[in-house]
Design a protein around this motif. Structure first.
Motif, mmCIF file in Angstrom:
data_model
loop_
_atom_site.group_PDB
_atom_site.id
_atom_site.type_symbol
_atom_site.label_atom_id
_atom_site.label_comp_id
_atom_site.label_asym_id
_atom_site.label_seq_id
_atom_site.Cartn_x
_atom_site.Cartn_y
_atom_site.Cartn_z
ATOM 1 N N SER A 93 4.520 5.907 0.979
ATOM 2 C CA SER A 93 3.986 6.847 -0.003
ATOM 3 C C SER A 93 2.917 6.173 -0.857
ATOM 4 N N PRO A 94 1.986 6.952 -1.423
ATOM 5 C CA PRO A 94 0.915 6.360 -2.250
ATOM 6 C C PRO A 94 1.446 5.526 -3.409
ATOM 7 N N PHE A 154 2.325 2.088 -2.059
ATOM 8 C CA PHE A 154 1.120 1.323 -1.750
ATOM 9 C C PHE A 154 0.484 0.810 -3.040
ATOM 10 N N ASP A 155 0.391 1.658 -4.051
ATOM 11 C CA ASP A 155 -0.203 1.252 -5.327
ATOM 12 C C ASP A 155 0.557 0.071 -5.929
ATOM 13 N N SER A 209 4.336 -0.948 7.283
ATOM 14 C CA SER A 209 4.481 0.497 7.394
ATOM 15 C C SER A 209 5.022 0.841 8.770
ATOM 16 N N LYS A 257 -3.383 7.590 8.036
ATOM 17 C CA LYS A 257 -3.052 8.016 6.676
ATOM 18 C C LYS A 257 -2.590 6.831 5.834
ATOM 19 N N TYR A 258 -1.760 5.971 6.416
ATOM 20 C CA TYR A 258 -1.289 4.800 5.676
ATOM 21 C C TYR A 258 -2.455 3.872 5.322
ATOM 22 N N GLN A 292 -4.308 5.268 2.445
ATOM 23 C CA GLN A 292 -3.576 5.047 1.193
ATOM 24 C C GLN A 292 -3.724 3.606 0.726
ATOM 25 N N GLU A 345 -7.245 3.160 -0.746
ATOM 26 C CA GLU A 345 -7.330 3.772 -2.071
ATOM 27 C C GLU A 345 -6.613 2.922 -3.108
ATOM 28 N N ALA A 346 -5.473 2.356 -2.731
ATOM 29 C CA ALA A 346 -4.734 1.499 -3.652
ATOM 30 C C ALA A 346 -5.528 0.242 -3.998
#
Length: 357
Positions: free
Chosen positions: A190-191, A194-195, A206, A218-219, A222, A225-226
């Motif tokens: 989940s985001p 990851f953050d 993952s 998708k992973y 994420q 983005e993190a």
């Protein structure tokens, strides 16, 4: 101060890990044979140059016999030379921080500094109902986020802690790890996870289960983005796990397909709580009863998982490599016969790994 572990993947070459459980699909299987088989698989991986062998944590389930990953890792350490020992992963909600820090550090001591510590939030609500009654699996990430920095502090010296889930007077981990910086891993899907992993300079593993390659994409999105959000120069390892079966005959392909479909039926039982578990053996849920039946369709499974001939597996790994996956985790446990498991791993070692070294 949060310490950043040295990333494994210093170059561009993909690294390889193995994840394997002691597993029994029926009560007639001799536990000693299971024990010996798992060790032989880890030793094969060690000789072949795999980087990490991962031991899980699960409770009261014969298909994943792993009540204490640190005990398993210590066993492996005594029978291997170079492969690192990974806890993949300890469920933070089931442990006290002092206990976990000490157990992990003892593995590092006994293995001469080969420990990799992974923390996660668990998988099955059934386990939580027995190990941590009243806690929803969906809320267990909160325990992990309190546990991880605390373990790092306990490895440094005395800590007094007054947190949400644990409180204790001054204490430290005994022993301390041999490694100055133990590589830390977080299991992330989940985001928010990851953050957290990126912000705390942890490596990330993952697992897209049986979902298509788009789930892996998708992973990675994420993760990107993190990294952008954190802005901390994260340079960890991004690992991806898939059930793996390399086959060169129709018979081995059929055996792999039958095994994974059976395991997914039992896994579906645990995830959806739609079947019973008798003496540690989950009933198999039919494909028709599972959400998203396409996930257990043989053709889709062969496409989504790391299944196929050596050439097919090489081509699939190239996609993950191009995506930015640093390490591939060969997940060997899926109810496949022991002889077939060894043939698959040997074929991977002989025909697949040389293409990436």
């Amino acid at each position: 101060m949060i310490l950043s572990p040295t990333p494994f993947n210093q170059g561009d070459q993909m690294k390889f890990h193995i994840a394997i459980n002691l597993e029994r699909m029926d009560a007639q299987t001799d536990m000693r044979a299971v024990r010996d088989h798992v060790l032989e698989m880890v030793q094969m991986a060690d000789r072949a140059g795999f980087e990490i062998a991962w031991a899980a944590e699960h409770h009261a389930l014969e298909m994943t016999i792993a009540p204490n990953p640190f005990q398993i890792m210590t066993w492996w350490a005594d029978h291997t030379e170079n492969i690192r020992l990974g806890c993949g992963v300890a469920n933070a909600a089931y442990w006290h921080p002092i206990n976990l820090a000490g157990e992990a550090a003892m593995v590092d001591l006994l293995s001469d500094g080969r420990l990799d510590l992974g923390l996660g939030s668990g998988a099955y609500q059934r386990e939580f109902d027995r190990m941590k009654p009243g806690l929803a699996q969906s809320d267990s990430w909160r325990y992990m986020q309190e546990m991880l920095p605390l373990v790092r502090k306990l490895w440094q010296g005395d800590v007094t802690h007054d947190g949400t889930y644990w409180q204790f007077p001054a204490a430290t981990s005994c022993p301390k790890p041999l490694q100055g910086e133990v590589p830390m891993w977080v299991a992330a899907r989940s985001p928010i996870t990851f953050d957290y992993a990126v912000a705390n300079h942890c490596n990330i593993m993952s697992w897209p289960f049986s979902m298509p390659f788009a789930e892996a994409e998708k992973y990675k999105a994420q993760l990107d983005e993190a990294i952008e959000t954190a802005g901390n120069g994260w340079d960890g390892t991004f690992a991806m796990m898939r059930h793996t079966a390399v086959y060169e005959t129709k018979e081995d392909r059929a055996a792999a397909m039958d095994a994974i479909r059976s395991v997914l039926g039992r896994f579906g039982n645990l995830m959806t709580k739609t079947g019973a578990v008798h003496n540690g053996f989950p009933d198999e849920v039919s494909a028709e009863d599972l959400e998203g039946n396409v996930r257990v369709d043989p053709e889709m499974l062969e496409e989504n998982l790391m299944f196929g001939s050596p050439d097919q597996v090489i081509a699939k790994l190239r996609r993950y490599e191009a995506l930015g996956v640093d390490a591939f985790i060969y997940y060997a446990s899926m109810g496949l016969g022991m002889a077939e498991q060894k043939r698959s791993l040997q074929s991977f070692i002989d025909h697949v790994m040389p293409e990436f070294t």
